[in-house]
Enzyme design. Structure first.
Site, PDB file in Angstrom:
ATOM      1  N   ARG A   1      95.441  20.393   8.670  1.00  0.00           N
ATOM      2  CA  ARG A   1      95.414  19.881  10.032  1.00  0.00           C
ATOM      3  C   ARG A   1      96.155  18.546  10.039  1.00  0.00           C
ATOM      4  O   ARG A   1      96.341  17.915   8.999  1.00  0.00           O
ATOM      5  CB  ARG A   1      93.968  19.645  10.479  1.00  0.00           C
ATOM      6  CG  ARG A   1      93.266  20.914  10.852  1.00  0.00           C
ATOM      7  CD  ARG A   1      91.812  20.660  11.166  1.00  0.00           C
ATOM      8  NE  ARG A   1      91.601  19.957  12.426  1.00  0.00           N
ATOM      9  CZ  ARG A   1      90.406  19.547  12.849  1.00  0.00           C
ATOM     10  NH1 ARG A   1      89.338  19.749  12.108  1.00  0.00           N
ATOM     11  NH2 ARG A   1      90.281  18.937  14.015  1.00  0.00           N
ATOM     12  N   HIS A   2      96.559  18.113  11.204  1.00  0.00           N
ATOM     13  CA  HIS A   2      97.150  16.778  11.359  1.00  0.00           C
ATOM     14  C   HIS A   2      96.128  15.732  10.926  1.00  0.00           C
ATOM     15  O   HIS A   2      94.922  16.008  10.854  1.00  0.00           O
ATOM     16  CB  HIS A   2      97.513  16.569  12.824  1.00  0.00           C
ATOM     17  CG  HIS A   2      96.360  16.890  13.732  1.00  0.00           C
ATOM     18  ND1 HIS A   2      95.310  16.018  13.927  1.00  0.00           N
ATOM     19  CD2 HIS A   2      96.061  18.008  14.438  1.00  0.00           C
ATOM     20  CE1 HIS A   2      94.433  16.583  14.738  1.00  0.00           C
ATOM     21  NE2 HIS A   2      94.855  17.801  15.058  1.00  0.00           N
TER      22      HIS A   2
ATOM     23  N   ASN B   1      90.705  12.996  18.610  1.00  0.00           N
ATOM     24  CA  ASN B   1      89.611  13.390  17.708  1.00  0.00           C
ATOM     25  C   ASN B   1      88.554  12.288  17.691  1.00  0.00           C
ATOM     26  O   ASN B   1      87.354  12.559  17.724  1.00  0.00           O
ATOM     27  CB  ASN B   1      90.102  13.591  16.263  1.00  0.00           C
ATOM     28  CG  ASN B   1      90.943  14.841  16.071  1.00  0.00           C
ATOM     29  OD1 ASN B   1      91.840  14.873  15.231  1.00  0.00           O
ATOM     30  ND2 ASN B   1      90.657  15.875  16.834  1.00  0.00           N
TER      31      ASN B   1
ATOM     32  N   ARG C   1     100.602  14.774  17.228  1.00  0.00           N
ATOM     33  CA  ARG C   1      99.754  14.489  16.076  1.00  0.00           C
ATOM     34  C   ARG C   1     100.205  15.207  14.810  1.00  0.00           C
ATOM     35  O   ARG C   1      99.978  14.719  13.706  1.00  0.00           O
ATOM     36  CB  ARG C   1      98.281  14.760  16.392  1.00  0.00           C
ATOM     37  CG  ARG C   1      97.936  16.109  16.995  1.00  0.00           C
ATOM     38  CD  ARG C   1      96.522  16.025  17.577  1.00  0.00           C
ATOM     39  NE  ARG C   1      95.969  17.281  18.076  1.00  0.00           N
ATOM     40  CZ  ARG C   1      96.187  17.785  19.275  1.00  0.00           C
ATOM     41  NH1 ARG C   1      97.018  17.174  20.099  1.00  0.00           N
ATOM     42  NH2 ARG C   1      95.605  18.908  19.646  1.00  0.00           N
TER      43      ARG C   1
ATOM     44  N   GLU D   1      98.215  23.733  19.344  1.00  0.00           N
ATOM     45  CA  GLU D   1      96.773  24.027  19.352  1.00  0.00           C
ATOM     46  C   GLU D   1      96.408  24.966  20.496  1.00  0.00           C
ATOM     47  O   GLU D   1      97.134  25.058  21.511  1.00  0.00           O
ATOM     48  CB  GLU D   1      95.992  22.703  19.452  1.00  0.00           C
ATOM     49  CG  GLU D   1      94.477  22.820  19.433  1.00  0.00           C
ATOM     50  CD  GLU D   1      93.896  23.603  18.252  1.00  0.00           C
ATOM     51  OE1 GLU D   1      94.430  24.672  17.902  1.00  0.00           O
ATOM     52  OE2 GLU D   1      92.880  23.160  17.697  1.00  0.00           O
TER      53      GLU D   1
ATOM     54  N   HIS E   1      96.830  22.746  13.677  1.00  0.00           N
ATOM     55  CA  HIS E   1      95.591  22.363  14.361  1.00  0.00           C
ATOM     56  C   HIS E   1      94.445  23.279  13.952  1.00  0.00           C
ATOM     57  O   HIS E   1      94.654  24.345  13.392  1.00  0.00           O
ATOM     58  CB  HIS E   1      95.808  22.471  15.868  1.00  0.00           C
ATOM     59  CG  HIS E   1      96.994  21.695  16.335  1.00  0.00           C
ATOM     60  ND1 HIS E   1      96.901  20.412  16.808  1.00  0.00           N
ATOM     61  CD2 HIS E   1      98.315  22.013  16.368  1.00  0.00           C
ATOM     62  CE1 HIS E   1      98.114  19.977  17.129  1.00  0.00           C
ATOM     63  NE2 HIS E   1      98.981  20.937  16.866  1.00  0.00           N
TER      64      HIS E   1
HETATM   65  O1  LIG Z   1      87.816  26.212  19.044  1.00  0.00           O
HETATM   66  P1  LIG Z   1      87.208  24.888  18.783  1.00  0.00           P
HETATM   67  O2  LIG Z   1      86.082  24.905  17.772  1.00  0.00           O
HETATM   68  O3  LIG Z   1      86.840  24.205  20.042  1.00  0.00           O
HETATM   69  O4  LIG Z   1      88.369  24.077  18.020  1.00  0.00           O
HETATM   70  C1  LIG Z   1      89.608  23.856  18.658  1.00  0.00           C
HETATM   71  C2  LIG Z   1      89.669  22.390  19.040  1.00  0.00           C
HETATM   72  O5  LIG Z   1      89.945  21.655  17.869  1.00  0.00           O
HETATM   73  C3  LIG Z   1      90.623  20.437  18.227  1.00  0.00           C
HETATM   74  C4  LIG Z   1      89.756  19.256  17.865  1.00  0.00           C
HETATM   75  O6  LIG Z   1      88.511  19.305  18.514  1.00  0.00           O
HETATM   76  O7  LIG Z   1      91.831  20.546  17.540  1.00  0.00           O
HETATM   77  P2  LIG Z   1      92.808  19.329  17.081  1.00  0.00           P
HETATM   78  O8  LIG Z   1      92.094  18.636  15.955  1.00  0.00           O
HETATM   79  O9  LIG Z   1      94.113  19.916  16.721  1.00  0.00           O
HETATM   80  O10 LIG Z   1      92.921  18.420  18.260  1.00  0.00           O
HETATM   81  C5  LIG Z   1      90.831  20.536  19.759  1.00  0.00           C
HETATM   82  O11 LIG Z   1      92.013  19.971  20.223  1.00  0.00           O
HETATM   83  C6  LIG Z   1      90.787  22.026  19.984  1.00  0.00           C
HETATM   84  O12 LIG Z   1      90.525  22.403  21.313  1.00  0.00           O
END
Ligand SMILES: O=P(O)(O)OC[C@H]1O[C@@](CO)(OP(=O)(O)O)[C@@H](O)[C@@H]1O
Ligand SMILES: Nc1ncnc2c1ncn2[C@@H]1O[C@H](COP(=O)(O)OP(=O)(O)O)[C@@H](O)[C@H]1O
Length: 683
Positions: free
Chosen positions: A488-489, A495, A540, A561, A627
């Site tokens: 991941r980034h 976050n 990111r 993402e 992501h």
């Molecule tokens: O499906 P879930 O568990 O919500 O995970 C996806 C989520 O993870 C995240 C962090 O909560 O990814 P990211 O770290 O790339 O930003 C959200 O942007 C994204 O909606």
């Protein structure tokens, strides 16, 4: 004359020379043309800077002037270092400029605006904390390895052991011999007839059989027509009560769903089910190919099962048959082998009647009469495609034979390895005597696909959506060992705030990770001739990749993402409070839940298919910086995780998942470079 300095941090000469150095500096707009030269300064080294050779460089004040030039540094009398330099003039907004200047004033450090260092003139900038790139990582990367649950079985476990457990051998079903003989000798529909009433005895119905048979979790999916007329296979699958004829529909969205709906409604009946019959001499990669294909099709959402005839044989006849058992003129041996092949096919067809979509029949199937038997059994029920693996490379064969003797349960009790190899070679010679290459029906021939240069694929009479995808997948697969690094980034500002989606830049911890990652990649891939870095198009990931130098970087939109649609930018608590129905629907079915105006995990999987194909095709290492949801989906493919588990897979921040692709399959190793400071709450 003003100097901009840039440091070259402990890079090996070749890599430094291969790198494209991006420099940035902050200057007032409409400044006069400035002269500058580049300085090379070894990191952690108080020795003097080396001034580049050649005339001064002019820096004008226009926007978007781009230049790619060479910079030559004379290191010693004999050695010089030649670097490519990318000089780009870009106007920043007054706000960005002010922020950059403020950061510089306050921290006396190179500040960063929009992710790039704003290198300032003639400033000592080496004051760095111990987390910084200067301190780098320990040389011994093994120190960062963290234990993993054994997810990727195929690297250590023989793929055949992971195939379907024979149902028919766990019941007292002795109709098989009749089926076998009728199929081999009689007309096409004999198989179906014998099933109903063999010798006047009762053949258990499917419902009765289910009580006795071993099933590995694939039930009999029933599909309901959704109340609104939006046909989406994910909706269809959710309601398991009613059945309006949508059997065998994949759990998928996009192209896979569209094709399945079309096939279900308009295609010929037998085209709705597909049997892939492997063909080839022993040690030609049939089980390997079958396992890989199963993994790919399941990941795309197709109900797929791998039936390994060897497993049936071992159950019925024991594990320690000598080569003699496989002689073409050993009548009992041939009959016994045909019998277990028919049993496997029978199990497969029963499972298909219950809703299975793609069955893979993994055996040598190396004679025409054996293949005829299978074709007769399948007639009117499903389409058959033969996949023949041919290998003429003696070195590859020798390696395969040794691998087989090491892995196969057939030799588990053989204590003398070389005796095992001799026996297996004898078995192979018997097969060679009777082998008849496929030239009937629909087939895909994979010829020397594992030789360094890729071999070739011959296809005959292949049509339809799924067969087309299978061809495309197989043509891109190979065995060249290479690592794929997934991460991941670094932690993002969103976050930290607990916000989903968005396009924020990195937190301080995230920046530290980006530098540690660069150092890790540098060390891990130092012996590789080439590699590439893939990111999404979101800041990111691009910023996380930024400190990595010397490798080409590719931005993929497909790696962005999961699109959180109307929830983008909210915290999970805000979603719960402001959109309770959405929150609840997602909690109930995270795999299929699609954010309004956004995506579901199934959507993400669909758009990642080209990424998977390209990862299979690449021969050099790839670092994928993406992501959480995207990496869960990619990881599920390599680890052969059921789709239902995808949204729950753990992909922590600041951790690298190394997937090793090679001749024994897929293996995994995880490196944790630092703790995640603000792990995002799960939903
Ligand atoms: O499906 P879930 O568990 O919500 O995970 C996806 C989520 O993870 C995240 C962090 O909560 O990814 P990211 O770290 O790339 O930003 C959200 O942007 C994204 O909606
Ligand atoms: N297309 C191929 N041609 C040759 N060897 C292959 C191919 N695909 C995989 N292999 C290699 O062959 C080895 C043995 O494969 P396996 O699938 O057990 O053989 P089989 O089922 O044909 O007896 C695998 O571990 C793999 O390294």
């Amino acid at each position: 004359m003003d100097f901009f300095s840039w440091w070259c941090s402990q890079l090996p000469m070749e890599r430094a020379a291969a790198a494209i150095w991006e420099l940035s500096c902050v200057l007032p707009s409409r400044h006069e043309t400035l002269d500058f030269k580049l300085l090379l300064k070894a990191k952690d080294d108080s020795s003097e800077c080396i001034v580049e050779e050649g005339p001064n460089r002019p820096l004008g004040c226009g926007s978007n002037q781009v230049e790619m030039t060479d910079a030559v540094f004379k290191l010693t009398e004999k050695d010089s270092l030649e670097c490519k330099v990318w000089v780009e003039t870009e106007m920043l907004s007054p706000f960005d400029l002010a922020a950059s200047w403020k950061a510089h004033q306050e921290n006396l450090q190179p500040s960063r605006v929009r992710g790039t260092y704003d290198v300032v003139m003639n400033t000592e900038t080496e004051a760095r904390d111990e987390n910084d790139f200067a301190s780098g990582l320990e040389l011994d990367l093994e120190k960062y390895v963290v234990p993993t649950t054994p997810n990727m079985g195929s690297g250590v476990v023989y793929a055949a052991n992971l195939t379907e457990n024979p149902r028919s051998l766990s019941s007292n079903n002795d109709t098989t011999m009749v089926i076998l003989h009728n199929s081999l000798d009689g007309p096409a529909n004999h198989y179906a007839n014998t099933k109903k009433d063999v010798d006047g005895r009762h053949t258990p119905s499917q419902e009765e059989q289910k009580a006795v048979f071993v099933d590995r979790g694939v039930g009999s999916p029933r599909f309901a027509r959704p109340t609104n007329e939006t046909i989406s296979t994910s909706n269809i699958k959710q309601d398991s009560e009613a059945n309006f004829g949508y059997q065998g529909m994949p759990a998928a969205e996009g192209a896979v769903a569209a094709a399945a709906v079309a096939d279900q409604m308009y295609g010929p009946k037998e085209d709705r089910k597909l049997v892939i019959v492997l063909v080839g001499l022993p040690a030609r990669g049939k089980t390997f190919t079958a396992a890989k294909l199963t993994r790919y099709l399941r990941w795309l959402g197709h109900e797929t099962k791998h039936f390994n005839v060897g497993k049936y044989r071992r159950l019925k006849h024991g594990t320690n048959q000598t080569a003699d058992f496989f002689r073409g003129d050993n009548k009992e041996g041939v009959e016994a082998r045909n019998e277990v092949a028919a049993l496997a096919m029978e199990d497969m067809l029963s499972w298909m009647e219950e809703g299975g979509q793609v069955g893979i029949c993994d055996a040598t199937n190396s004679t025409r009469s054996r293949r005829n038997m299978l074709m007769k059994m399948a007639e009117g029920k499903c389409k058959i495609i033969f996949v023949e693996t041919i290998c003429n490379d003696q070195d590859v064969l020798e390696r395969n034979i040794r691998l087989k003797v090491q892995q196969s349960p057939d030799y588990a009790e053989q204590t003398d390895f070389e005796a095992g190899v001799r026996d297996f070679k004898e078995r192979l010679a018997y097969y060679e005597k009777v082998y008849e290459p496929v030239d009937e029906g629909s087939y895909i021939k994979m010829i020397d696909m594992v030789s360094g240069n890729g071999g070739q694929l011959q296809i005959n009479n292949i049509s339809g959506y799924l067969p087309g995808r299978i061809v495309f997948f197989l043509v891109n697969c190979h065995l060249t060992p290479r690592p794929i690094l997934l991460t991941r980034h670094g932690e993002s500002l969103d976050n930290v705030r607990g916000r989903i989606g968005g396009d924020s830049s990195l937190s301080e911890a995230g920046e530290v990770y980006s530098r540690k990652l660069a150092s890790f990649v540098e060390k891990r891939l130092k012996s590789e001739r080439t590699a590439s870095i893939w990111t999404s198009t979101l800041q990111r990931t691009i910023l996380t990749a930024y400190p990595i130098i010397g490798f080409p970087k590719i931005q993929w939109r497909a790696l962005d993402e999961i699109n959180a649609g109307v929830c983008d930018g909210m915290t999970y608590d805000e979603v719960k409070k402001n959109k309770p129905e959405e929150y609840e629907s997602r909690r109930k079915d995270k795999l299929r839940y699609r954010y309004p105006r956004g995506e579901s995990y199934l959507d993400v999987i669909q758009r990642l298919e080209p990424v998977i194909i390209e990862l299979e095709r690449q021969r050099a290492p790839v670092v994928v910086i993406a992501h959480q949801a995207v990496l869960r989906s990619l990881y599920a493919y390599f680890a052969d995780k059921p789709l239902e588990e995808v949204p729950k897979i753990e992909i922590p921040l600041h951790t690298i998942i190394e997937i090793k692709m090679g001749v024994t399959g897929v293996e995994e190793k995880r490196y944790k470079l630092m703790d995640a400071v603000n792990p995002t709450a799960e939903v």
